[in-house]
Design an enzyme around this catalytic site. Structure first.
Site, PDB file in Angstrom:
ATOM      1  N   ASP A 147      -7.814   5.152  -9.067  1.00  0.00           N
ATOM      2  CA  ASP A 147      -9.240   4.980  -8.764  1.00  0.00           C
ATOM      3  C   ASP A 147      -9.811   6.313  -8.302  1.00  0.00           C
ATOM      4  O   ASP A 147      -9.295   6.919  -7.364  1.00  0.00           O
ATOM      5  CB  ASP A 147      -9.421   3.937  -7.650  1.00  0.00           C
ATOM      6  CG  ASP A 147      -8.996   2.554  -8.103  1.00  0.00           C
ATOM      7  OD1 ASP A 147      -9.250   2.218  -9.276  1.00  0.00           O
ATOM      8  OD2 ASP A 147      -8.421   1.818  -7.281  1.00  0.00           O
ATOM      9  N   LYS A 175     -18.039   7.856  -3.966  1.00  0.00           N
ATOM     10  CA  LYS A 175     -18.891   8.192  -2.822  1.00  0.00           C
ATOM     11  C   LYS A 175     -17.968   8.523  -1.641  1.00  0.00           C
ATOM     12  O   LYS A 175     -16.765   8.213  -1.698  1.00  0.00           O
ATOM     13  CB  LYS A 175     -19.832   7.042  -2.506  1.00  0.00           C
ATOM     14  CG  LYS A 175     -19.174   5.696  -2.417  1.00  0.00           C
ATOM     15  CD  LYS A 175     -20.234   4.626  -2.308  1.00  0.00           C
ATOM     16  CE  LYS A 175     -19.670   3.240  -2.106  1.00  0.00           C
ATOM     17  NZ  LYS A 175     -18.422   2.882  -2.717  1.00  0.00           N
ATOM     18  N   ASP A 207       0.870  -1.181   0.000  1.00  0.00           N
ATOM     19  CA  ASP A 207       0.000   0.000   0.000  1.00  0.00           C
ATOM     20  C   ASP A 207       0.904   1.228   0.000  1.00  0.00           C
ATOM     21  O   ASP A 207       1.651   1.450   0.961  1.00  0.00           O
ATOM     22  CB  ASP A 207      -0.874  -0.041   1.264  1.00  0.00           C
ATOM     23  CG  ASP A 207      -1.846   1.133   1.319  1.00  0.00           C
ATOM     24  OD1 ASP A 207      -1.651   2.118   0.594  1.00  0.00           O
ATOM     25  OD2 ASP A 207      -2.796   1.045   2.122  1.00  0.00           O
ATOM     26  N   ASP A 267      -9.056   9.222 -16.857  1.00  0.00           N
ATOM     27  CA  ASP A 267     -10.168   9.261 -17.817  1.00  0.00           C
ATOM     28  C   ASP A 267     -11.393   9.916 -17.204  1.00  0.00           C
ATOM     29  O   ASP A 267     -12.389  10.103 -17.891  1.00  0.00           O
ATOM     30  CB  ASP A 267     -10.551   7.831 -18.207  1.00  0.00           C
ATOM     31  CG  ASP A 267     -11.032   7.082 -16.979  1.00  0.00           C
ATOM     32  OD1 ASP A 267     -10.177   6.741 -16.135  1.00  0.00           O
ATOM     33  OD2 ASP A 267     -12.256   6.897 -16.814  1.00  0.00           O
TER      34      ASP A 267
HETATM   35  C1  LIG Z   1      -7.817   1.834 -12.014  1.00  0.00           C
HETATM   36  S1  LIG Z   1      -6.418   0.851 -11.622  1.00  0.00           S
HETATM   37  C2  LIG Z   1      -5.184   1.452 -12.799  1.00  0.00           C
HETATM   38  C3  LIG Z   1      -4.037   0.505 -12.930  1.00  0.00           C
HETATM   39  C4  LIG Z   1      -2.978   0.889 -13.971  1.00  0.00           C
HETATM   40  N1  LIG Z   1      -2.331   2.131 -13.630  1.00  0.00           N
HETATM   41  C5  LIG Z   1      -3.584   0.954 -15.366  1.00  0.00           C
HETATM   42  O1  LIG Z   1      -3.593   2.061 -15.947  1.00  0.00           O
HETATM   43  O2  LIG Z   1      -4.023  -0.099 -15.856  1.00  0.00           O
HETATM   44  C6  LIG Z   1      -5.817   1.590 -10.100  1.00  0.00           C
HETATM   45  C7  LIG Z   1      -4.789   0.716  -9.418  1.00  0.00           C
HETATM   46  O3  LIG Z   1      -4.288   1.361  -8.259  1.00  0.00           O
HETATM   47  C8  LIG Z   1      -4.090   0.374  -7.266  1.00  0.00           C
HETATM   48  N2  LIG Z   1      -4.051   1.047  -5.956  1.00  0.00           N
HETATM   49  C9  LIG Z   1      -5.085   1.650  -5.327  1.00  0.00           C
HETATM   50  N3  LIG Z   1      -4.680   2.156  -4.132  1.00  0.00           N
HETATM   51  C10 LIG Z   1      -3.357   1.844  -4.008  1.00  0.00           C
HETATM   52  C11 LIG Z   1      -2.385   2.065  -2.989  1.00  0.00           C
HETATM   53  N4  LIG Z   1      -2.706   2.704  -1.858  1.00  0.00           N
HETATM   54  N5  LIG Z   1      -1.120   1.613  -3.189  1.00  0.00           N
HETATM   55  C12 LIG Z   1      -0.798   0.946  -4.327  1.00  0.00           C
HETATM   56  N6  LIG Z   1      -1.681   0.702  -5.324  1.00  0.00           N
HETATM   57  C13 LIG Z   1      -2.942   1.143  -5.173  1.00  0.00           C
HETATM   58  C14 LIG Z   1      -5.273  -0.542  -7.446  1.00  0.00           C
HETATM   59  O4  LIG Z   1      -5.072  -1.813  -6.850  1.00  0.00           O
HETATM   60  C15 LIG Z   1      -5.373  -0.609  -8.951  1.00  0.00           C
HETATM   61  O5  LIG Z   1      -4.605  -1.653  -9.497  1.00  0.00           O
END
Ligand SMILES: C[S@@+](CC[C@H](N)C(=O)[O-])C[C@H]1O[C@@H](n2cnc3c(N)ncnc32)[C@H](O)[C@@H]1O
Length: 224
Positions: free
Chosen positions: A131, A135, A109, A167
């Site tokens: 992400d 909400k 994380d 996006d």
């Molecule tokens: C929407 S996905 C985009 C993944 C990649 N960058 C792509 O363009 O395909 C967002 C990614 O961020 C990761 N993520 C979310 N919070 C995170 C954190 N605190 N530390 C590391 N990764 C994280 C999620 O597990 C997910 O794989």
């Protein structure tokens, strides 16, 4: 990953132990919280054992983009940081399959990595398709906030760059406005932001959103 953006379960790709040892670091949240001093700094020397410039992708997903960066520049190291077990394993599998010596995946994380962040050590950082918040409960999962900018201001070398791509238009503008209020960074481009994003290799999420006709936007910050 925020609910509502979950687009199919990623299969678990296991790696043979010697490949896992070489390409995948797994830092458990409990140990990160209790024994932060037992982890190395996120530098090229500590992670790769050399002094090549370091580029870091945060939330790297299944690693297509990080792998393309590593393949394009063998004279740099790429560290892909990813929270999800399945995605991190997929990314490490990709690194192993490509046989890239300059790519490693760190399953952790990012929000728990504060004590391991180095000072003025990274050449580039990437936060692509993070992400968004749907909400109020999603707020704690948002990576791009003031603490994130503080982390980037500390870890990027002078002139080092942070690329942010999304996006989601409203979410993108929120990140942009926060960044624009931070005097430690300047834009790396004359435009307020860039419409569209055309890397050599598109990440899983870029491909997904483009199939749904969602055009990504990018801004790039330079550490002053
Ligand atoms: C929407 S996905 C985009 C993944 C990649 N960058 C792509 O363009 O395909 C967002 C990614 O961020 C990761 N993520 C979310 N919070 C995170 C954190 N605190 N530390 C590391 N990764 C994280 C999620 O597990 C997910 O794989």
């Amino acid at each position: 990953m925020a609910r509502g953006r979950y687009l199919g379960r990623i299969p678990l790709r296991s790696l043979p132990p010697e490949q896992a040892e070489r390409y995948l670091l797994q830092w458990h949240p409990r140990r990160l919280a209790l024994e932060p001093g037992s982890f190395p700094l996120l530098t090229s020397q500590a992670i790769f054992g050399n002094e090549l410039p370091l580029e870091v992708e945060i939330g790297a997903g299944t690693g297509e983009f990080a792998a393309s960066l590593a393949a394009a520049d063998p004279a740099a190291n790429v560290l892909a940081i990813e929270l999800s077990n399945r995605s991190a394993h997929w990314a490490a599998w990709l690194a192993a399959e490509s046989g890239l010596p300059n790519l490693k995946v760190l399953r952790a994380d990012f929000k728990l990595l504060g004590p391991m962040l180095p000072t003025a050590a990274w050449r580039r950082a990437y936060l692509h398709f993070p992400d968004p918040q749907h909400k109020p409960a999603d707020a704690k999962r948002i990576i791009f906030n003031q603490a994130f900018l503080d982390a980037m201001a500390g870890s990027l070398q002078p002139g080092g760059e942070l690329s942010v791509v999304s996006d989601a238009p409203g979410f993108f503008m929120q990140m942009l406005e926060l960044a624009e209020g931070d005097g430690r960074f300047a834009k790396a481009h004359p435009e307020r932001y860039l419409e569209g994003y055309e890397p050599e290799v598109k990440s899983r999420f870029q491909q997904i959103w483009e199939r749904k006709q969602r055009t990504p936007r990018q801004f790039v910050l330079k550490r002053i």
